[in-house]
Design a protein around this motif. Structure first.
Motif, mmCIF file in Angstrom:
data_model
loop_
_atom_site.group_PDB
_atom_site.id
_atom_site.type_symbol
_atom_site.label_atom_id
_atom_site.label_comp_id
_atom_site.label_asym_id
_atom_site.label_seq_id
_atom_site.Cartn_x
_atom_site.Cartn_y
_atom_site.Cartn_z
ATOM 1 N N GLY A 381 0.732 -1.028 -0.067
ATOM 2 C CA GLY A 381 -0.004 -0.091 0.109
ATOM 3 C C GLY A 381 0.876 1.199 -0.118
ATOM 4 N N VAL A 382 0.085 2.431 -0.182
ATOM 5 C CA VAL A 382 0.957 3.602 -0.110
ATOM 6 C C VAL A 382 0.231 4.863 0.741
ATOM 7 N N VAL A 383 0.721 5.531 1.301
ATOM 8 C CA VAL A 383 0.169 6.549 2.313
ATOM 9 C C VAL A 383 0.242 7.880 1.719
ATOM 10 N N ASP A 384 -1.042 8.644 1.312
ATOM 11 C CA ASP A 384 -0.963 9.791 0.464
ATOM 12 C C ASP A 384 -0.595 11.027 1.341
ATOM 13 N N PRO A 385 -0.428 12.131 0.748
ATOM 14 C CA PRO A 385 0.081 13.189 1.653
ATOM 15 C C PRO A 385 -1.052 13.510 2.831
ATOM 16 N N ASP A 423 -0.871 3.693 -10.242
ATOM 17 C CA ASP A 423 -1.423 4.789 -8.923
ATOM 18 C C ASP A 423 -0.543 5.886 -9.101
ATOM 19 N N PRO A 424 -1.134 6.855 -9.215
ATOM 20 C CA PRO A 424 -0.258 8.333 -9.338
ATOM 21 C C PRO A 424 0.653 8.481 -7.969
ATOM 22 N N LEU A 425 0.382 7.925 -6.984
ATOM 23 C CA LEU A 425 1.068 8.008 -5.834
ATOM 24 C C LEU A 425 2.431 7.498 -5.899
ATOM 25 N N LEU A 426 2.628 6.496 -6.786
ATOM 26 C CA LEU A 426 3.760 5.735 -6.859
ATOM 27 C C LEU A 426 4.746 6.511 -7.653
ATOM 28 N N ASP A 427 5.964 6.096 -7.488
ATOM 29 C CA ASP A 427 6.961 6.742 -7.964
ATOM 30 C C ASP A 427 7.187 6.356 -9.625
ATOM 31 N N PRO A 428 7.197 7.024 -10.513
ATOM 32 C CA PRO A 428 7.412 6.532 -11.983
ATOM 33 C C PRO A 428 8.141 5.428 -12.299
ATOM 34 N N THR A 429 9.140 5.135 -11.632
ATOM 35 C CA THR A 429 10.169 3.979 -11.698
ATOM 36 C C THR A 429 9.761 2.845 -10.946
#
Length: 483
Positions: A381-385, A423-429
């Motif tokens: 998962g990813v935590v948004d701002p 997911d836009p929150l993930l780094d492009p790489t």
């Protein structure tokens, strides 16, 4: 018939007096000497039986009357040989699955319902520890891998598509050779009042303590149908893994070794249920500098499995609780979310030559830590701002087919694809998709050693759409310690 030691000793004391009272002719002397020999050999036999040794009773003496009377030191009791194990001797049921050879032998270290014998395992090498009811086996193998890569493959000692660089160094060929997959296994089995006990300890040399650092692979025990320790996750189906020389295998297949407690529920007719509680920390990406994942609850696994002489089918469910928090003096907050996924896998064998197919599919949210190519990438998962935890979707599948050309030659082809949602929150790489393909030829002229050559192809696509790929030619030679 067991003769009491006290009676034998009393007979040995009274014999001289009886002899003195009789006429000393040659016939009577011979009879007394033969009687003494019999008493001494029976005494030695009883002592051997009482000490737990098993031997064949010595033959009755046939010496002539002129032979010298035997003494206990002159009686030779054959030493008991080591007893070879069989499923009946160990009191464990054989597996109903058809036997098959695998280069990595990972399925042999898998726990099973009723502690049944893994498919294809003839229990070679087990011996009974004298004076105990424990059967022990020292196993494992020595393996040498040599790899030639068409470019930079990222991880050098195994083939992991998620590590392939998208740019830089891809056109530089690489060569590597190592024996880090060499492993040692200690396995024990014994009967107890609560059922069959099996324990297994295994290591290889993929640890971080240097190029050949010791690494613990398994350390677990199973009493009856209750498993505790460190080993494969119950979410995995080791029988559905294809026969590859590559150590990592299909990137889409579930993969995790962890601490867990597990209970098997045999239902009869090859059916079983598996319930497990396992420890695997959340793997998350953060926007704040003080945020950290938190293990708030065990991961729960529920699986249903069927085994038969044609193969197996397993459906597994995984339930997770992901959480994170921040330092007490931080305003970055905390959050949690429920995650989970499903896996369906199996094996199918047919024909008299031992051909078989393996397959599987997996999908869910927040289960990246349990999937081969995603473990360690922090993509549960990813935590948004704003501090909200968003779980990420993962899904993929694999397929493998093994054909036996002859009794000694076999080949396996494998393909796998794995996705992580955009997911836009993930780094492009960050990881987006991986492809994996392998084809090999394996020669096994004897059970104790195997040689093979394998061609592998891997491709990685990042979230940005950029991609990179690489070919690997790998050869391996393996010597089994016990086979």
């Amino acid at each position: 018939m067991r003769i009491p030691t006290r009676s034998l000793c009393l007979a040995a004391v009274l014999l001289p007096g009886a002899v003195a009272a009789q006429t000393r002719d040659a016939t009577q002397d011979a009879e007394i000497q033969r009687l003494r020999q019999t008493v001494d050999m029976l005494t030695a036999r009883i002592q051997a039986l009482e000490s737990g040794q098993a031997s064949t009773a010595p033959a009755a003496p046939t010496q002539p009357a002129s032979a010298v009377a035997a003494t206990p030191s002159a009686v030779s009791v054959p030493a008991a040989p080591l007893v070879a194990a069989t499923p009946a001797a160990l009191n464990v049921p054989p597996s109903p699955l058809p036997p098959r050879e695998t280069f990595d032998e990972d399925d042999q270290a898998s726990a099973r319902v009723d502690n049944e014998v893994p498919p294809g395992d003839g229990l070679e090498g087990f011996f009974l520890i004298p004076g105990t009811g424990t059967w022990l086996r020292l196993g494992g193998y020595a393996k040498l891998d040599a790899m030639f890569d068409s470019g930079d493959a990222g991880v050098t000692d195994e083939f992991v598509p998620s590590s392939i660089p998208v740019d830089g160094g891809r056109d530089s060929t690489r060569f590597n050779m190592h024996a880090r997959q060499t492993r040692l296994t200690i396995e024990g089995r014994r009967d107890t009042g609560a059922g069959q006990l099996r324990f297994l300890i295994q290591n290889d040399f993929f640890g971080s303590g240097g190029s050949y650092g010791y690494r613990l692979r398994h350390a677990w025990g199973q009493l009856g149908n209750t498993y505790v320790g460190f080993g494969w996750s119950a979410f995995m189906d080791l029988d559905s893994g294809p026969d590859t020389l590559d150590f990592a295998g299909p990137p889409a297949s579930p993969f995790a070794r962890l601490a867990s407690v597990r209970q098997y529920f045999p239902l009869g007719n090859g059916n079983q249920l598996i319930l497990a509680a396992e420890h695997r920390a959340p793997e998350l990406q953060f926007s704040g500098v003080t945020q950290r994942s938190r293990t708030a609850a065990p991961n729960l696994v529920l699986a249903a499995r069927h085994e038969a002489d044609w193969g197996s089918l397993q459906a597994s469910g995984l339930l997770r609780y992901l959480a994170y928090d921040s330092a007490q003096d931080s305003n970055e907050g905390s959050d949690s979310a429920t995650a989970g996924g499903l896996a369906l896998s199996g094996t199918w064998g047919w024909g008299d030559n031992g051909d078989y197919m393996v397959f599987g599919a997996v999908g869910g949210q927040g289960i990246g830590a349990f999937i081969g190519d995603l473990g360690g990438l922090n993509v549960d998962g990813v935590v948004d701002p704003q501090g909200d935890l968003q779980v990420l979707q993962q899904y993929g599948g694999w397929l493998g087919y093994t054909h036996h050309w002859t009794q000694r030659w076999r080949s396996t082809v494998t393909y796998s694809r794995l996705y992580l949602e955009r997911d836009p929150l993930l780094d492009p790489t960050a990881f987006r998709r991986s492809d994996y393909a392998a084809a090999n030829v394996i020669w096994q002229p004897a059970p104790s050693w195997s040689w093979g050559v394998e061609l592998l192809y891997g491709k990685l696509q990042e979230q940005s759409g950029a991609n990179g790929d690489v070919f690997r030619l790998q050869t391996a030679l393996k010597y089994d310690f016990v086979k």
